[in-house]
Each structure stands twice: as structure tokens, then as C-alpha cells.
Design a protein around this motif. Sequence first.
Motif, short mmCIF file in Angstrom:
data_model
loop_
_atom_site.label_atom_id
_atom_site.label_comp_id
_atom_site.label_asym_id
_atom_site.label_seq_id
_atom_site.Cartn_x
_atom_site.Cartn_y
_atom_site.Cartn_z
N LEU A 65 1.01 -1.17 -0.17
CA LEU A 65 -0.05 -0.09 -0.02
C LEU A 65 0.85 1.41 -0.17
N PRO A 66 0.61 2.31 -0.77
CA PRO A 66 1.18 3.53 -0.74
C PRO A 66 1.50 4.00 0.67
N VAL A 67 2.60 4.61 0.98
CA VAL A 67 2.79 5.37 2.14
C VAL A 67 2.70 6.85 1.98
N PRO A 68 1.63 7.39 2.73
CA PRO A 68 1.69 8.84 2.29
C PRO A 68 2.95 9.89 2.61
N PRO A 69 3.34 10.97 2.27
CA PRO A 69 4.41 11.77 2.43
C PRO A 69 4.35 12.18 3.97
N VAL A 70 5.62 12.19 4.61
CA VAL A 70 5.58 12.40 6.03
C VAL A 70 5.03 13.56 6.57
N GLU A 71 5.01 14.54 5.83
CA GLU A 71 3.95 15.83 6.19
C GLU A 71 2.59 15.38 6.61
N TYR A 72 2.26 14.34 6.07
CA TYR A 72 0.68 14.01 6.15
C TYR A 72 0.59 12.76 6.94
N ARG A 73 1.65 12.26 7.33
CA ARG A 73 1.28 10.68 8.02
C ARG A 73 0.74 10.75 9.24
N LEU A 74 0.87 11.79 10.03
CA LEU A 74 -0.02 11.86 11.27
C LEU A 74 -1.28 11.91 11.02
N VAL A 75 -1.57 12.95 10.17
CA VAL A 75 -2.96 12.99 9.82
C VAL A 75 -3.87 11.80 9.03
N PHE A 76 -3.04 10.98 8.28
CA PHE A 76 -3.29 9.92 7.54
C PHE A 76 -3.49 8.88 8.62
N ASN A 77 -2.50 8.49 9.43
CA ASN A 77 -2.71 7.65 10.38
C ASN A 77 -3.84 7.75 11.43
N ALA A 78 -4.22 8.99 11.82
CA ALA A 78 -5.37 9.41 12.71
C ALA A 78 -6.56 8.86 12.01
N VAL A 79 -6.69 9.37 10.64
CA VAL A 79 -7.96 9.02 10.26
C VAL A 79 -8.14 7.51 9.62
N LEU A 80 -7.13 6.89 9.39
CA LEU A 80 -7.27 5.45 9.18
C LEU A 80 -7.38 4.74 10.39
N LEU A 81 -6.83 5.21 11.51
CA LEU A 81 -7.16 4.30 12.90
C LEU A 81 -8.66 4.53 13.40
N GLY A 82 -9.01 5.96 13.12
CA GLY A 82 -10.41 6.15 13.52
C GLY A 82 -11.37 5.47 12.85
N LEU A 83 -10.86 5.43 11.33
CA LEU A 83 -11.99 4.76 10.58
C LEU A 83 -12.11 3.22 10.91
N THR A 84 -11.05 2.47 11.32
CA THR A 84 -10.98 1.08 11.54
C THR A 84 -11.64 0.90 12.92
N ALA A 85 -11.36 1.77 13.77
CA ALA A 85 -12.23 1.43 15.07
C ALA A 85 -13.79 1.79 14.98
N GLY A 86 -14.19 2.81 14.11
CA GLY A 86 -15.49 3.08 14.17
C GLY A 86 -16.19 2.00 13.21
N LEU A 87 -15.42 1.53 12.18
CA LEU A 87 -15.98 0.36 11.20
C LEU A 87 -16.15 -0.74 12.10
#
Length: 253
Positions: A65-87
Motif C-alpha cells: 500500500l502506498p505510504v503518504p508523505p511524511v508531512e501528512y502521515r500523522l493525519v493519515f494515521n489518525a484518520v485510518l485508525l479512527g475509521l478502522t475503530a469506527g467500522l
Amino acid sequence: MLSITYPVAALLNIVWPVFLGFALRRRYQLAWRLFVVGGLAFMGSQVVHIPLNIGLTVLFQQGFLPVPPVEYRLVFNAVLLGLTAGLCEEVARWLTYRFVLKSARAWKEALMVGAGHGGFEAMLIGAGSLVAFFAFSSALKADPSTLPAAAQAQLAAYWSQPDFLPLVGVLERVFAICTHLALSVLVLQAFTRRNNLYLAVAILAHAVVDATAVYAVATWGVIVTEGIVAVYAVAAVALILVLRPPATPSSPA
């Protein structure tokens, strides 16, 4: 003081959800089965949630899976973790109402289910914290110099926390269970109003709360994060009251 606040906080997280269950049972004459099934729904959700997060981590690390740029990684991880938890958690709630608690369609019953869901989570966190306390206490009594450097750093970090921080964790669980109560009531609307859009809203709401917490704690620290979570808890309580049906003379809710 940490030798006191760590175990006290752990025990509070284990005990207070049970008192919440007792309060709901006494107020609304509810069965403990609702509490237990709600808790089992949480545990069942983690059977999927934990491997899912591990699997996604491996896929990113291995380049599948493509890794997002470093500057967006925290936001990406937060959104992804939130979505997996919610789902995982909200679908588990929906499945519980659909296949296990087929007759539980009352607002007050949803509260008890939510108390069990969030309560089991708090109790597991409390039990884990208690085990960690005894482990770190034993390590402290031994000769720390015999431990590997990484273990020494972990031991030092554990005992250098502010004295009040473990109790902040208890407060965070109180805020979290307000959200669990609201989400349990919200998912129930998918059945009482025959519209699965409420499930989608619950998944999104759960994702927003968790994603915000992940981002905030990494950016602004624990105290600011708890303030944000407290605002979400107030909104959750407001939602619970909005979705409460009018009381009848023969029923408190």
C-alpha cells in the motif's frame, strides 16, 4: 505518588463501570445480560480490529500500500485508525442488535448495552494497567542496571510521569463511555427507524472522535486532548437526551 495513583486509577477503571451498570439496572430495571452482551460485542470487535490494524501496518511496511508523505502521515494515521475503530465497533454493535439482542429496542436498553461496551473496554484497560504496575514495580525493586538499555529507558519513562496522569486516564474513560452510550443509542435507531444511515453516521462519528484524539495527543499533548474529548462527551450526552423518547406514566423512559 505514582505508586499510589497508578494502582488506584487501574482499580477505578475496573470498578466504576460495574457501578454504572448497577445504576442503570436500578433506574430502569434492566437485565445484566444487556451489559454483558454489550461487553462481549466490544471484545468481538477487537478480534477483527486488532488483526486489521496489524495487517494494514504490514501492508504499508512491505510496500503493498502506498505510504503518504511524511508531512501528512500523522493525519493519515489518525484518520485510518479512527475509521478502522469506527467500522469494527459500530458494525459489531449493529450485529449485536440484529442477531443477539433482537428484542432490545428501547432507549434505556441501548444505554445498558453501551455501558457494557465501554465498560468492558475500561475494565480491560484497568486490568492491563494493573499488570503493568506490578511488572514495573518488580523491575524497580530489582537492579535496573542489569536490564537492557531499552528496558531501562521504558522503566524511567514509566516512573517519570506526572503524579496525576493516571487519574487523567480514568477521566478519559468516563468521557469515552459517554460516547459509547450515545453510539449505542444511535445505532439502535437503524432498527427502530428502519434506516441504516444511522449506522453510517455512528461509524463516522466514532471515527472522528478517535481520529481527533490520535492527532491531538501527538500534537498538543494529553491535557488538551482530554479537553477536546470532554467536548465530545458533552455532545454525546446531548445526543442521548435528544434521542430519548418521551416518558410515559408507566415508564421512566
